[in-house]
Motif scaffolding. Sequence first.
Motif, PDB file in Angstrom:
ATOM      1  N   PHE A  97      -1.087  24.015  38.934  1.00  0.00           N
ATOM      2  CA  PHE A  97      -0.617  25.150  38.526  1.00  0.00           C
ATOM      3  C   PHE A  97       0.070  24.905  37.096  1.00  0.00           C
ATOM      4  O   PHE A  97       0.281  25.656  36.556  1.00  0.00           O
ATOM      5  N   ILE A  98       1.178  23.099  37.654  1.00  0.00           N
ATOM      6  CA  ILE A  98       1.465  23.755  36.031  1.00  0.00           C
ATOM      7  C   ILE A  98       1.008  22.865  34.940  1.00  0.00           C
ATOM      8  O   ILE A  98       1.253  22.768  34.257  1.00  0.00           O
ATOM      9  N   SER A  99       0.137  22.447  34.992  1.00  0.00           N
ATOM     10  CA  SER A  99      -0.610  21.677  34.700  1.00  0.00           C
ATOM     11  C   SER A  99      -1.484  22.695  33.846  1.00  0.00           C
ATOM     12  O   SER A  99      -1.601  22.711  33.014  1.00  0.00           O
ATOM     13  N   GLY A 100      -1.912  23.403  34.741  1.00  0.00           N
ATOM     14  CA  GLY A 100      -3.047  24.584  34.031  1.00  0.00           C
ATOM     15  C   GLY A 100      -1.987  25.676  32.747  1.00  0.00           C
ATOM     16  O   GLY A 100      -2.546  25.878  31.977  1.00  0.00           O
ATOM     17  N   LEU A 101      -0.667  25.710  33.628  1.00  0.00           N
ATOM     18  CA  LEU A 101       0.233  26.209  32.048  1.00  0.00           C
ATOM     19  C   LEU A 101       0.271  25.326  31.497  1.00  0.00           C
ATOM     20  O   LEU A 101       0.349  26.502  29.758  1.00  0.00           O
ATOM     21  N   LEU A 102       0.604  24.325  31.496  1.00  0.00           N
ATOM     22  CA  LEU A 102       0.993  23.792  29.660  1.00  0.00           C
ATOM     23  C   LEU A 102      -0.310  23.603  28.917  1.00  0.00           C
ATOM     24  O   LEU A 102      -0.408  23.567  27.874  1.00  0.00           O
ATOM     25  N   LYS A 103      -0.790  23.483  29.990  1.00  0.00           N
ATOM     26  CA  LYS A 103      -2.484  23.472  28.880  1.00  0.00           C
ATOM     27  C   LYS A 103      -2.805  25.430  27.856  1.00  0.00           C
ATOM     28  O   LYS A 103      -3.394  24.871  27.359  1.00  0.00           O
ATOM     29  N   ALA A 104      -2.558  26.162  28.540  1.00  0.00           N
ATOM     30  CA  ALA A 104      -2.983  26.911  28.564  1.00  0.00           C
ATOM     31  C   ALA A 104      -1.443  27.805  27.292  1.00  0.00           C
ATOM     32  O   ALA A 104      -1.454  27.872  26.088  1.00  0.00           O
ATOM     33  N   ILE A 105      -0.879  26.779  27.614  1.00  0.00           N
ATOM     34  CA  ILE A 105       0.336  27.020  26.453  1.00  0.00           C
ATOM     35  C   ILE A 105      -0.019  26.373  24.793  1.00  0.00           C
ATOM     36  O   ILE A 105       0.289  26.839  24.112  1.00  0.00           O
ATOM     37  N   LYS A 106      -0.583  25.061  25.410  1.00  0.00           N
ATOM     38  CA  LYS A 106      -0.658  24.453  23.995  1.00  0.00           C
ATOM     39  C   LYS A 106      -1.980  24.755  23.449  1.00  0.00           C
ATOM     40  O   LYS A 106      -2.553  25.322  22.524  1.00  0.00           O
ATOM     41  N   SER A 107      -2.865  25.789  23.904  1.00  0.00           N
ATOM     42  CA  SER A 107      -4.248  26.248  23.222  1.00  0.00           C
ATOM     43  C   SER A 107      -4.447  27.683  23.693  1.00  0.00           C
ATOM     44  O   SER A 107      -5.029  28.042  22.359  1.00  0.00           O
ATOM     45  N   SER A 108      -3.823  28.929  23.912  1.00  0.00           N
ATOM     46  CA  SER A 108      -3.474  30.005  24.212  1.00  0.00           C
ATOM     47  C   SER A 108      -3.371  30.366  22.590  1.00  0.00           C
ATOM     48  O   SER A 108      -2.487  30.042  22.026  1.00  0.00           O
ATOM     49  N   ARG A 109      -3.819  31.727  22.013  1.00  0.00           N
ATOM     50  CA  ARG A 109      -3.485  31.884  20.848  1.00  0.00           C
ATOM     51  C   ARG A 109      -2.449  33.722  20.958  1.00  0.00           C
ATOM     52  O   ARG A 109      -2.320  34.121  20.047  1.00  0.00           O
ATOM     53  N   GLU A 110      -2.252  33.831  22.382  1.00  0.00           N
ATOM     54  CA  GLU A 110      -1.584  34.927  22.668  1.00  0.00           C
ATOM     55  C   GLU A 110      -0.218  33.927  22.371  1.00  0.00           C
ATOM     56  O   GLU A 110       0.445  33.141  22.551  1.00  0.00           O
TER      57      GLU A 110
END
Length: 107
Positions: free
Chosen positions: A60-73
Motif C-alpha cells: 500500500f505504502i509503495s503504491g501510494l509513493l509511486k502515485a505521488i511521484k507519477s500523478s499529475r493531480e
Amino acid sequence: MEKFLYFAQTATDALAIPVSGIVAIDIVDADTVQFYYKEIADAAGGSVLVDITSGYNKQFISGLLKAIKSSREEMIVVADDVNSEYFSTKLDGTTVAATNCGTIALT
C-alpha cells in the motif's frame, strides 16, 4: 507544484496535507497505517489513521509513493469516507486499498 494527500472521516473532519509535510508512515498492524505530519506555518501537526487491505501494508505504502511521484493531480485522495473514495493499486491481481479513514488527530 506541491501535491496534497486528502483524508476525510466526516464532512467536517477532513484534512489535506502537503506531501512535503509527511514525516512518517507507521505500520500500526496488519490492516492499519498511520500518517504523521509536521506543523506547517501556524497549522498544528498530527496524525491520521487509515485502514487498508489486511496484510498489504508495504505494498500500500509503495503504491501510494509511486502515485505521488507519477500523478499529475495536485490532490491524491487517500481515504474519503464521505464520498466513499479510496486510494487503491493492483498487485498481482489483488486490489490493495485504503478502506476507511480513522482518527484525524491534531497536536
